[in-house]
Scaffold this motif. Structure first.
Motif, mmCIF file in Angstrom:
data_model
loop_
_atom_site.group_PDB
_atom_site.id
_atom_site.type_symbol
_atom_site.label_atom_id
_atom_site.label_comp_id
_atom_site.label_asym_id
_atom_site.label_seq_id
_atom_site.Cartn_x
_atom_site.Cartn_y
_atom_site.Cartn_z
ATOM 1 N N PHE A 76 0.819 -1.212 0.000
ATOM 2 C CA PHE A 76 0.000 0.000 0.000
ATOM 3 C C PHE A 76 0.856 1.267 0.000
ATOM 4 O O PHE A 76 0.435 2.303 -0.502
ATOM 5 N N HIS A 77 2.060 1.166 0.552
ATOM 6 C CA HIS A 77 2.986 2.300 0.452
ATOM 7 C C HIS A 77 3.345 2.535 -1.011
ATOM 8 O O HIS A 77 3.272 3.659 -1.524
ATOM 9 N N ASP A 78 3.728 1.463 -1.700
ATOM 10 C CA ASP A 78 4.206 1.580 -3.074
ATOM 11 C C ASP A 78 3.091 1.904 -4.063
ATOM 12 O O ASP A 78 3.314 2.627 -5.047
ATOM 13 N N ASN A 79 1.899 1.373 -3.811
ATOM 14 C CA ASN A 79 0.835 1.488 -4.802
ATOM 15 C C ASN A 79 -0.236 2.516 -4.468
ATOM 16 O O ASN A 79 -0.778 3.150 -5.379
ATOM 17 N N TYR A 80 -0.543 2.672 -3.209
ATOM 18 C CA TYR A 80 -1.586 3.637 -2.830
ATOM 19 C C TYR A 80 -1.000 4.976 -2.386
ATOM 20 O O TYR A 80 -1.376 6.041 -2.901
ATOM 21 N N GLN A 81 -0.068 4.931 -1.450
ATOM 22 C CA GLN A 81 0.440 6.182 -0.875
ATOM 23 C C GLN A 81 1.198 7.022 -1.897
ATOM 24 O O GLN A 81 1.081 8.247 -1.894
ATOM 25 N N LEU A 82 1.959 6.376 -2.768
ATOM 26 C CA LEU A 82 2.660 7.136 -3.802
ATOM 27 C C LEU A 82 1.678 7.746 -4.794
ATOM 28 O O LEU A 82 1.862 8.875 -5.260
ATOM 29 N N THR A 83 0.618 7.008 -5.096
ATOM 30 C CA THR A 83 -0.435 7.545 -5.965
ATOM 31 C C THR A 83 -1.157 8.700 -5.285
ATOM 32 O O THR A 83 -1.541 9.685 -5.933
ATOM 33 N N GLU A 84 -1.340 8.599 -3.980
ATOM 34 C CA GLU A 84 -1.983 9.668 -3.214
ATOM 35 C C GLU A 84 -1.183 10.966 -3.318
ATOM 36 O O GLU A 84 -1.756 12.051 -3.486
ATOM 37 N N VAL A 85 0.135 10.850 -3.246
ATOM 38 C CA VAL A 85 0.994 12.030 -3.382
ATOM 39 C C VAL A 85 0.799 12.671 -4.763
ATOM 40 O O VAL A 85 0.627 13.896 -4.876
ATOM 41 N N LEU A 86 0.813 11.856 -5.796
ATOM 42 C CA LEU A 86 0.664 12.389 -7.157
ATOM 43 C C LEU A 86 -0.729 12.963 -7.388
ATOM 44 O O LEU A 86 -0.900 13.914 -8.154
ATOM 45 N N THR A 87 -1.721 12.400 -6.720
ATOM 46 C CA THR A 87 -3.080 12.948 -6.803
ATOM 47 C C THR A 87 -3.132 14.345 -6.193
ATOM 48 O O THR A 87 -3.751 15.266 -6.745
ATOM 49 N N LYS A 88 -2.470 14.517 -5.061
ATOM 50 C CA LYS A 88 -2.413 15.832 -4.411
ATOM 51 C C LYS A 88 -1.696 16.842 -5.298
ATOM 52 O O LYS A 88 -2.120 17.998 -5.419
ATOM 53 N N VAL A 89 -0.617 16.390 -5.938
ATOM 54 C CA VAL A 89 0.129 17.263 -6.850
ATOM 55 C C VAL A 89 -0.746 17.672 -8.031
ATOM 56 O O VAL A 89 -0.806 18.846 -8.418
ATOM 57 N N SER A 90 -1.433 16.704 -8.603
ATOM 58 C CA SER A 90 -2.295 16.970 -9.759
ATOM 59 C C SER A 90 -3.400 17.951 -9.414
ATOM 60 O O SER A 90 -3.728 18.846 -10.203
ATOM 61 N N LYS A 91 -3.968 17.799 -8.222
ATOM 62 C CA LYS A 91 -5.034 18.696 -7.788
ATOM 63 C C LYS A 91 -4.495 20.101 -7.530
ATOM 64 O O LYS A 91 -5.103 21.098 -7.935
ATOM 65 N N LYS A 92 -3.337 20.175 -6.891
ATOM 66 C CA LYS A 92 -2.740 21.469 -6.546
ATOM 67 C C LYS A 92 -2.343 22.254 -7.796
ATOM 68 O O LYS A 92 -2.567 23.466 -7.890
ATOM 69 N N LEU A 93 -1.783 21.548 -8.776
ATOM 70 C CA LEU A 93 -1.272 22.213 -9.979
ATOM 71 C C LEU A 93 -2.256 22.162 -11.147
ATOM 72 O O LEU A 93 -1.960 22.698 -12.222
ATOM 73 N N ASN A 94 -3.397 21.488 -10.930
ATOM 74 C CA ASN A 94 -4.429 21.377 -11.965
ATOM 75 C C ASN A 94 -3.866 20.759 -13.239
ATOM 76 O O ASN A 94 -3.990 21.307 -14.341
ATOM 77 N N ILE A 95 -3.222 19.592 -13.087
ATOM 78 C CA ILE A 95 -2.664 18.875 -14.234
ATOM 79 C C ILE A 95 -3.288 17.482 -14.320
ATOM 80 O O ILE A 95 -3.786 16.942 -13.335
#
Length: 286
Positions: A76-95
């Motif tokens: 879950f660290h490798d597959n969920y938590q890393l995806t969670e980080v990228l989701t936050k980035v995508s939302k913050k930067l609207n990409i």
């Protein structure tokens, strides 16, 4: 646009690099250290912002289903938590975030191929981590593409996950016979074909959830037999039941899918798997 690619050394990630290089697209590869949960989200956002990122293609994943069963926390660290980080980035930067998932999330309750409206019911820790990631993306983003695929071949020939070359090596080192599962069925799928479909979705600014597999289904036995046949190896492929492999992960016997959503928008350009397998193997030095 400038495209970020995670998992660039894997089968699909390396195919994206090859494709984008030929297209002269502006892209860069992302090292895991740049988006791990242990780094502050502000630092991660600043990193992607400094690269002028407009799209993230998230191919990286811990795909070892056996290891994931034994170490759920790592999975879950490798597959969920890393995806969670990228989701936050995508939302913050609207990409746009493009997430590679698996047809294995559907589970094992049908005998026919799954379509996107079928309710997922994953049977392994790995597939649960993928489905949880999908749900999180859908709950937090509007500008996303989720691709459910499986049984990948193609990409980096040096990858330890290269199914075709691993089967050829197995045959070469055998006593004249190898064994393959007759119970499990899916869609052998060429990474180059997926890349082309995703590129078209990007070009036309499409969003949503899509199955993306090659046409035609096969058992593992039929898949491996076709590999040996194309390579013209004398090795005999013997039929065995799934239970012969004594796997800890309860991988579904049915990972078959139909690209219903791609069909509905006229973007289903996936050839038959046998044609694509022959195409890929013709590019290898066997």
């Amino acid at each position: 646009m400038k495209i970020a690619i995670t998992g660039s050394s894997g089968l699909l990630g390396s195919s994206f690099i090859s494709f984008f290089s030929k297209k002269n697209e502006n892209f860069f590869t992302v090292n895991r250290k740049n988006y791990i949960p242990e780094v502050s989200i502000d630092q991660v956002v600043n990193y992607f912002q400094s690269e002028n990122t407009s799209i993230i293609i998230h191919c990286a994943a811990n795909t070892d289903v056996e290891l994931c069963e034994k170490n759920q926390k790592q999975c879950f660290h490798d597959n969920y938590q890393l995806t969670e980080v990228l989701t936050k980035v995508s939302k913050k930067l609207n990409i746009k975030l493009i997430f590679i998932s698996s047809t294995g999330v559907y589970g094992d309750y049908k005998s026919s191929p799954y379509i996107e409206t079928d309710t997922p019911n994953p049977k392994t820790v790995y597939h649960k981590s993928k489905l949880d990631s999908e749900t999180m993306i859908q709950n937090n983003l509007k500008n996303y593409i989720i691709i459910r695929t499986g049984w990948l071949f193609g990409g980096n020939p040096k990858s330890p996950k290269n199914f075709v070359l691993n089967r050829l090596l197995e045959a070469k080192n055998s006593d004249g016979e190898i064994f393959s599962n007759i119970d499990q069925k899916g869609n052998p799928t060429y990474t180059n074909d997926i890349v082309k479909v995703i590129y078209n979705l990007i070009q036309f600014n499409k969003t949503g959830l899509f199955n993306c597999v090659n046409e035609g289904v096969a058992s593992r036995y039929e898949y491996v037999s076709e590999i040996i046949k194309i390579a013209n190896y004398p090795t005999k492929v013997e039929r065995v039941k799934k239970s012969a492999f004594n796997r800890k992960a309860n991988v579904s016997n049915n990972e078959m899918a139909i690209n219903a959503n791609l069909d509905s928008i006229g973007f289903n350009k996936m050839p038959n798997w046998r044609l694509s397998l022959k195409d890929y193997m013709s590019s290898l030095e066997i």
